[in-house]
Enzyme design. Structure first.
Site, mmCIF file in Angstrom:
data_model
loop_
_atom_site.group_PDB
_atom_site.id
_atom_site.type_symbol
_atom_site.label_atom_id
_atom_site.label_comp_id
_atom_site.label_asym_id
_atom_site.label_seq_id
_atom_site.Cartn_x
_atom_site.Cartn_y
_atom_site.Cartn_z
ATOM 1 N N ASP A 174 33.208 36.531 35.523
ATOM 2 C CA ASP A 174 33.354 37.992 35.544
ATOM 3 C C ASP A 174 32.631 38.549 34.325
ATOM 4 O O ASP A 174 33.066 38.335 33.191
ATOM 5 C CB ASP A 174 34.833 38.394 35.486
ATOM 6 C CG ASP A 174 35.575 38.050 36.787
ATOM 7 O OD1 ASP A 174 35.064 37.212 37.563
ATOM 8 O OD2 ASP A 174 36.667 38.604 37.015
ATOM 9 N N LYS A 237 33.398 44.748 40.486
ATOM 10 C CA LYS A 237 34.786 44.808 40.028
ATOM 11 C C LYS A 237 34.980 46.071 39.214
ATOM 12 O O LYS A 237 34.087 46.490 38.490
ATOM 13 C CB LYS A 237 35.051 43.545 39.202
ATOM 14 C CG LYS A 237 36.391 43.477 38.503
ATOM 15 C CD LYS A 237 36.544 42.129 37.754
ATOM 16 C CE LYS A 237 37.759 42.141 36.842
ATOM 17 N NZ LYS A 237 37.865 40.896 36.044
ATOM 18 N N LYS A 273 36.456 43.614 43.828
ATOM 19 C CA LYS A 273 37.639 43.225 43.057
ATOM 20 C C LYS A 273 38.147 44.396 42.222
ATOM 21 O O LYS A 273 37.540 44.760 41.222
ATOM 22 C CB LYS A 273 37.306 42.041 42.138
ATOM 23 C CG LYS A 273 38.487 41.612 41.259
ATOM 24 C CD LYS A 273 38.175 40.381 40.413
ATOM 25 C CE LYS A 273 39.296 40.111 39.403
ATOM 26 N NZ LYS A 273 38.973 38.974 38.509
#
Lengths: 337, 795
Positions: A174, A237, A273
Site C-alpha cells: 500500500d 485506496k 479499498k
C-alpha cells in the site's frame, strides 16, 4: 499465489480468484491529460446518490449474514500504530486466520469455506513476523510503504522501502501518493511517481492510497484516481487512516465511478479499498451495496475489494452471533485480535 | 436461499416491510368506508360504493362510498358551518392545529407510509423516505403561515369553502399540498381523493380528528368523476383546486366559467431533461433514474424527455442502459426495490399502448432482462431512443416509467426542443458550467427548473406550471395567495349599467368648411393598420356629436395583433430599468398633452372638465406607479433544506389580451395595460366599445415614447365578439377581461384551448381611482408567473 484457502472449496460454485490469484493485473497506459480535463463531478448529485442508496438497498437475515461473511474475506486486518510490536502483530495474524468463532460458522453452514480475512496489513518492520505467523494460512501480508502516512521521504528512499517489504515477503504494497502533485495539478509527476512505485513492487500488487481527506474536492479525487490507474495501480485506496477525514461513501462513489470509467475504456479491472472509519457491520454493508450497484458483482470479492479496518471485525462477529442466536452479543464473547 | 448460497451469489434477498398495522386498521373498519363528513365517518350502506384494489396483487382492499350530489351537499354544509369559527380562530390557534397535524403525521409515519404503498403500489421506501416526510414538512411550513397570517397577509381574507380534487400518484402528499395552505389561512375543505387511492385520505381525516381538528374543517368525500363534478358545480364552494390530467383540468375550467369560483390547476407535463456535454454524466444518469423511474414514472413533473447533446449521446445512453440493468422492480413493501406496481391495470394498458405506438413510429425500445413480477400491475423501466419530436411518445404524457431520448446540437436547439411542447411544468438542466446552466434556466417554459438535480420539492418553494400544465402555485408565499382574497376587491359591487348612448347627430355643416375626417385605424406591430374587414364604427360623444370613427376589428385583426405581440419578445428580455424608463416617458408625454386628453374624456363621456383632468392626473400617477414597480416587483430567494438556493423569479406571462371596461376609459385601460407591460408582457388591447377614441389617441403617445412595436397592440371593435377571438387564440398566454359579467364567463369558458392565465372581474366594478383596488401588487401578481429555479451547489 497464497490465497487459495479463501477461495471456495467447490470451484464450480465460485471461481473468482482472490487478489494475488489469476486475475490479470492492470498494466496501466500512457498518461492521458485530455481524459483528466474532461472529468466532471457534481458534489450535490453525488451526495444525493450516496444518501439515497442505503434506503434503496438492504440485506436481511441469511443474506445479511452471508454478506457480512463476505465482508470478512475482504478485510485487510490492520495495525498501524507507533506502539506496534511483534507480539501484537502475531496476535492480529491469529485473528486473521480465525476471524469468526467456529460454532458460529458451523451454525451458518460455512465452517468448510475457509473464511479468513483478506490480508493482514502492517508497517514494513513487521512484515517478516507476519509472513511467519501466517505461514500456510493463505492469508497474504500487505505492507504500508513509501514513508507512510505522509509520504514525504526522498523518492529513492520510498522505492527502497518497497523493495525491502517485498523482499521480506509482502505480496501487497500500500503506497501513499505525494498529495502536492494533486493539489498543484502536476499530473505528470504523480504519474511518474506511481509508475516507479509499481515497478518497484514487482510481482506484489500495489494499492495506491490517495489520502482523499487531503485532496478535498471530489474532482481532485477523481483525477488522482485516474492518474494512479493509468500508472498501473492494482487498487486505489482512500486513506491512510491518519487524515482528518478518511473513507466516506461520497469519495467512494467518485472512486468507483473512476474505476468503472477506466474499465470501460481499457478493459482493466482495478480494485477498491476504503480505509479508516469503517467500524460497524452496517457501514460495511453500505460499502458493499455501493460496490455492487456502481461496479457489479465481481467487485464484491477480495481480489477487487478490500476494507482497511481494525475494529470492524469484532462488530461483524457480534452481528453474526445475533443472527445465529437471536440475542444481542457482547465483545468479550469473541476472540481479541 | 441459505447463507452459503447468498455467500456465492451475493444477491439481495427479500426485505419485506411489515404491513400488519395497516391491515389491522382496514379490518377495524371492516374494510368498508363511508365519507368522512363533519368529524365522523358516515355509514356505508349495504350494496353501495365501489371496490378499491391493491395494485401489486389485484386483490380487493376495501369498499368505499361513491359520493353523490347529496353527499357533497352535506360535506359543503359541514364545511360552511365550520368556516367562520375556523377563520375567526386566531392565526396562532390555527398554527397550533397545523402543528398538531405535522406531529400526527410523524407519529403515524409508518402506518401512513405502509398504507400508501399498499393502496397505490409505490415502493414503501419512497412513501417512507419521501412522501411522508414531505407531508410533515408541509404542515410545519404552513403552521408558520397561519401564525404569520395577520402580519404577512394584511388586507387579505380566506376564500371560504374550498373544493379540492387530488390525483392517485401521490395521494397523501397531494392531500397535504392542498389542505395545509387552505386550512392554515382560514378556509375549510371538501376533499375528494382519487378513486384508486382513497385510503390514506380517510386515515388522515380520522387521525386529524383524533389530533383535535374541529369537525367540519376537513371533509373527505370519496368517489369518481361524477363526485368530482358535483364538487366542481356546487354553488356553495368558493374555490376549486385540482391536480390531475390536463383533459380533466380543461373540463373543470369550462364548468366553472363565469361562476366566480377561484381556480388553480396543476396538470400534466412532458418535462425536458437536458444533458449538456459538460455535465457530470454519471450524475445525470442517476438523475434520469430519479426523474422517470421515481414513483413508476407516474409523476406529473417527471423528466420524461431526455435531450442529450449529440457528441456525448452514445456514451450517455450506454451508461444509462447499464444503469437500468441494476434497477429492481418488485413488491411495494420490499425495502430493496426501485419500482413498485402501476396504480391500476387501466393505466398499465395505456402505458403499453403508448410504448407500442412509439416503436411503431420508429423508436428503438430498450428494456432490461431483469423482468417484473408475473402477477399484479407492473411495467419495466423503459427507454425509447431515436425518438423524433413529432412522435406521439415525444408529445403525449405517458405517465409511466418510460423515458424518450433525442439529441440536440447547440444550447439554442436544446431550448427550442425543450419548449416544443404544449406543457410547461418542469425542466432539468445538467451542466457543470454555471454560465450555461443559468442562461438556459430562464429560457425554458416551465414553472420549476432544477439545475443538476430533478424532482426536488419543498413546502417553501412554489410548484406549478406554465402553459397547459396549469396555473397557480402550491407551496410558499405564492401558494398562500391562492387561498386568500384581497379585501379591496372583495368589496367590489356589480357594475352599474351606463345610460344608453344618444343617437348620433348629423355632422353636416352645409357649405362651411367640413371637419377634417379622422378615422382611427387599428394599432398593430407599431403601425396603424386598416381593419381586415374594412369596416368602421361611429363614435359619438355624450351629447350625440359624432366625434370620429374607429376601425371595426375582427378575428383576423386579433390574429395579426397576437402575431405582432408574439414577435415583440425582446420586450420580455428588456432590462427592468429600460421598461421603467418607457413607462415614465409615457407619463411625461401624456402630461404634455394632458388638457387635450382631458377634453377628449369630457367630450366622450360627458363628465365635467375637472373630473376629466382628475382622470388624466390619475393616469399619469398610475404610469409612474408601474414605472416604479418595473424594477421593484422582485422575486425571492428561497432556502429549501439543501445546500443551495431556489430562485423564485417573476416572469412575464408572454402575450396577454386585455378587454378594457367603459368606466373611466383611459384610467381603466392604463390600469390594466401598464402592470402587464411593466412586467414584460406584450399586449393585445380591446378598448372600451363606447369610448375607443381615447385609446386610438394613444398611438401617437406610444410612438413618441419609444414603446417598441408590438408591445401594445390595439384592436377597436365589439368586445362581445372580440373576447371570443382572444379567448380562443392558442398563442395568447393570458387574458384580462373587465366589463360585463357575460364577457368574463365567455372568456373563461373559451380559454380552455391553451388554459390561459385569466384575470376577470365577473362584472364587478373596480374603483380605479383608489390605489388600494386600482393598482399595485394585486395586478402585478397576475401579470407574472413564478418560476422556481433550484440551484444546489458545492464543490
Amino acid at each position: 499465489m497464497q490465497l487459495q484457502a479463501v477461495a471456495p472449496r467447490d470451484e464450480k460454485e465460485r471461481s473468482v480468484p482472490a487478489h494475488g490469484g489469476n486475475a490479470p493485473r492492470n498494466e496501466g497506459m500512457p498518461l492521458d491529460l485530455g481524459w483528466l480535463g474532461g472529468v466532471r463531478v457534481n458534489l450535490s448529485a453525488a451526495e444525493r446518490r450516496v444518501a439515497g442508496l442505503p434506503g434503496r438497498r438492504t440485506v436481511k437475515k441469511d443474506a445479511q449474514a452471508a454478506w457480512l461473511l463476505k465482508a470478512i474475506t475482504c478485510i485487510d486486518l490492520t495495525t498501524l500504530s507507533g506502539d506496534d510490536t511483534e507480539g501484537r502483530v502475531r496476535r492480529l495474524c491469529a485473528k486473521a486466520v480465525t476471524p469468526v468463532r467456529h460454532d458460529l460458522l458451523e451454525a451458518l453452514g460455512m465452517s468448510e469455506r475457509g473464511i479468513t480475512t483478506g490480508a493482514v496489513c502492517v508497517y514494513h518492520r513487521f512484515v517478516a513476523a507476519a509472513v511467519d505467523a501466517l505461514q500456510g494460512s493463505g492469508v497474504p501480508v500487505a505492507a504500508v510503504s513509501t514513508a507512510f502516512p505522509a509520504g514525504l521521504a526522498p523518492h529513492d528512499v520510498k522505492l527502497r522501502e518497497i523493495e525491502a517489504s517485498v523482499a521480506d515477503g509482502a505480496s501487497e504494497i500500500d503506497i501513499v501518493i505525494t498529495r502536492e502533485h494533486v493539489l498543484t495539478g502536476n499530473w505528470q509527476a504523480l504519474y511518474d511517481e506511481m509508475r516507479d512505485f509499481r515497478a518497484a513492487c514487482g510481482a506484489a500488487h500495489v494499492k495506491a492510497i490517495l489520502a482523499t481527506g487531503d485532496l478535498k474536492t471530489l474532482r481532485n479525487v477523481a483525477r488522482a484516481s485516474l492518474v494512479c490507474m493509468m500508472a498501473g495501480a492494482d487498487f486505489i485506496k482512500t486513506s491512510t487512516g491518519k487524515e482528518g477525514v478518511n473513507a466516506t461513501p461520497l469519495v467512494t462513489l467518485v472512486m468507483l465511478r473512476a474505476i468503472r470509467d477506466y474499465h470501460e475504456r481499457t478493459g482493466s479491472k482495478v480494485g477498491y479499498k476504503p480505509a479508516g472509519g469503517i467500524s460497524t457491520a452496517k457501514d460495511v454493508l453500505n460499502y458493499q451495496i455501493l460496490m455492487k450497484e456502481e461496479l457489479g458483482r465481481p467487485w464484491l470479492e477480495p481480489d477487487l475489494f478490500r476494507v482497511g479496518a481494525s475494529s470492524l471485525l469484532s462488530d461483524i462477529e457480534r452481528q453474526l452471533e445475533h443472527h445465529v442466536t437471536g440475542r444481542y452479543s457482547a465483545f468479550n464473547r469473541h476472540a481479541a485480535g | 436461499m441459505n447463507v452459503q448460497q447468498f455467500f456465492d451469489s451475493m444477491d439481495y434477498g427479500p426485505a419485506p416491510e411489515a404491513d400488519s398495522a395497516a391491515r389491522e386498521w382496514l379490518a377495524r373498519h371492516d374494510n368498508r368506508f363511508g365519507h368522512f363528513i363533519d368529524g365522523k365517518f358516515k355509514p356505508l350502506k349495504e350494496g353501495e360504493g365501489f371496490d378499491t384494489f391493491e395494485p401489486a396483487t389485484g386483490k380487493i382492499l376495501a369498499r368505499i362510498a361513491n359520493g353523490t350530489a347529496t353527499d357533497v351537499d352535506e360535506a359543503v354544509a359541514a364545511a360552511r358551518a365550520a368556516q367562520e369559527p375556523w377563520a375567526k380562530l386566531s392565526g396562532h390557534g390555527r398554527a397550533r392545529h397545523l402543528y398538531a397535524l405535522a406531529r400526527m403525521v410523524q407519529r403515524h409515519g409508518r402506518l401512513l407510509a405502509v398504507l400508501e404503498a399498499i393502496d397505490n403500489g409505490k415502493p414503501v421506501r419512497e412513501t417512507r423516505d419521501i412522501d411522508v416526510p414531505l407531508v410533515a414538512r408541509h404542515f410545519y411550513h404552513h403552521a408558520g403561515w397561519a401564525q404569520l397570517q395577520d402580519a404577512e397577509f394584511a388586507g387579505y381574507s380566506p376564500l371560504g369553502v374550498v373544493g379540492q380534487i387530488i390525483p392517485w400518484n401521490f395521494p397523501l402528499l397531494m392531500l397535504a399540498w392542498k389542505i395545509a395552505p387552505a386550512l392554515a389561512l382560514g378556509n375549510t375543505v371538501v376533499l375528494k381523493p382519487a378513486e384508486y387511492t382513497s385510503l390514506t385520505a380517510l386515515l388522515f381525516a380520522e387521525l386529524a380528528t383524533e389530533a383535535g381538528l374541529p369537525a367540519g374543517v376537513l371533509n373527505v368525500v370519496t368517489g369518481g368523476g361524477e363526485t368530482g363534478e358535483a364538487i366542481v358545480d356546487h354553488p356553495g364552494i368558493d374555490k376549486i383546486a385540482f391536480t390531475g390530467s390536463t383533459e380533466v383540468g380543461r373540463r373543470i375550467r369550462e364548468r366553472t366559467a363565469g361562476s366566480g369560483k377561484r381556480l388553480t390547476l396543476e396538470l400534466g407535463g412532458k418535462s425536458p431533461f437536458i444533458v449538456f456535454e459538460d455535465a457530470d454524466l454519471d450524475a445525470a444518469v442517476e438523475g434520469v433514474v430519479d426523474a422517470i423511474w421515481f414513483n413508476q414514472g407516474q409523476v406529473c413533473c417527471a423528466g420524461s424527455r431526455i435531450l442529450v447533446q449529440e457528441g456525448i449521446a452514445p456514451i450517455f445512453l450506454s451508461r444509462l442502459k447499464k444503469r437500468m440493468e441494476t434497477l429492481r422492480v418488485g413488491q411495494p413493501l420490499d425495502k430493496a426495490i426501485d419500482m413498485g406496481a402501476i396504480v391500476d391495470p387501466v393505466q398499465l394498458a395505456r402505458i403499453r399502448e403508448l410504448v407500442e405506438l412509439g416503436v411503431k413510429e420508429g423508436a428503438t425500445l430498450f428494456q432490461t432482462e431483469a423482468g417484473v413480477p408475473e402477477t399484479g400491475s407492473f411495467f419495466p423501466p423503459t427507454l425509447l431512443t431515436d425518438v423524433h419530436p413529432a412522435a406521439t411518445v415525444a408529445r403525449e404524457e405517458i405517465f409511466g416509467p418510460v423515458a424518450v431520448a433525442m439529441t440536440f446540437r447547440t444550447p439554442d436547439e436544446a431550448v427550442m426542443l425543450a419548449n416544443n411542447s404544449r406543457y410547461g411544468l418542469a425542466a432539468s438542466i445538467w451542466s457543470e458550467t454555471i454560465g450555461l446552466a443559468l442562461d438556459i434556466a430562464p429560457k425554458l417554459a416551465a414553472g420549476v427548473v432544477w439545475v443538476n438535480a430533478t424532482n426536488l420539492f419543498d413546502a417553501g418553494v412554489g410548484f406549478g406550471g406554465y402553459r397547459e400544465s396549469g396555473f397557480g402555485r402550491e407551496g410558499g408565499r405564492e401558494g398562500a395567495y391562492e387561498y386568500l382574497k384581497a379585501d379591496a376587491w372583495a368589496k367590489r359591487k356589480p357594475r352599474e349599467e351606463l345610460p344608453a348612448q344618444p343617437e348620433p347627430k348629423s355632422s353636416a355643416s352645409g357649405f362651411g368648411l367640413p371637419v377634417l375626417d379622422r378615422t382611427a385605424k387599428l394599432f398593430i406591430g407599431g403601425k396603424q393598420a386598416r381593419p381586415d374587414g374594412n369596416g368602421s364604427r361611429v363614435v359619438v360623444g355624450a351629447d350625440g356629436t359624432v366625434l370620429g370613427e374607429v376601425g371595426e376589428g375582427n378575428r383576423k385583426d386579433i390574429r395579426n395583433a397576437v402575431e405582432a405581440a408574439r414577435k415583440a419578445e425582446g420586450w420580455s428580455r428588456a432590462s427592468t430599468h429600460n421598461r421603467a424608463q418607457i413607462l415614465y416617458y409615457l407619463a411625461e408625454n401624456l402630461s404634455a398633452r394632458g388638457p387635450e386628453f382631458a377634453a377628449r374624456i369630457a367630450r366622450l363621456t360627458g363628465v365635467g372638465s375637472s373630473e376629466a383632468e382628475r382622470e388624466v392626473e390619475a393616469v399619469i400617477s398610475r404610469l409612474f406607479t408601474y414605472g416604479a414597480y418595473a424594477d421593484k416587483f422582485d422575486g425571492a430567494v428561497h432556502s429549501p433544506p439543501l445546500r443551495g438556493l431556489a430562485l423564485a423569479i417573476n416572469e412575464p406571462l408572454g402575450t396577454v389580451g386585455v378587454i378594457a371596461p367603459d368606466e373611466m376609459p383611459l384610467l381603466s385601460l392604463v390600469s390594466l395595460v401598464a402592470p402587464l407591460i411593466a412586467m414584460g408582457n406584450r399586449t393585445v388591447v380591446v378598448p372600451s366599445a363606447r369610448y375607443p377614441l381615447i385609446a386610438t389617441d394613444l398611438y401617437q403617445l406610444f410612438e413618441t415614447s419609444d414603446l417598441p412595436a408590438g408591445v401594445v397592440n390595439i384592436v377597436t371593435g365589439e368586445p362581445k365578439a372580440l373576447v371570443k377571438d382572444l379567448a380562443s387564440h392558442d398563442d395568447l398566454d393570458g387574458l384580462w377581461v373587465f366589463g360585463g359579467k357575460d364577457l368574463s364567463a365567455t372568456a373563461e369558458r373559451l380559454s380552455v384551448g391553451n388554459l390561459k392565465r385569466m384575470l376577470v372581474d365577473h362584472g364587478l366594478q373596480t374603483d380605479w381611482l383608489d390605489p388600494a383596488s386600482g393598482e399595485g401588487r394585486l395586478f402585478l401578481h397576475h401579470a407574472v408567473q413564478v418560476k422556481n429555479i433550484w440551484i444546489p451547489y458545492g464543490d
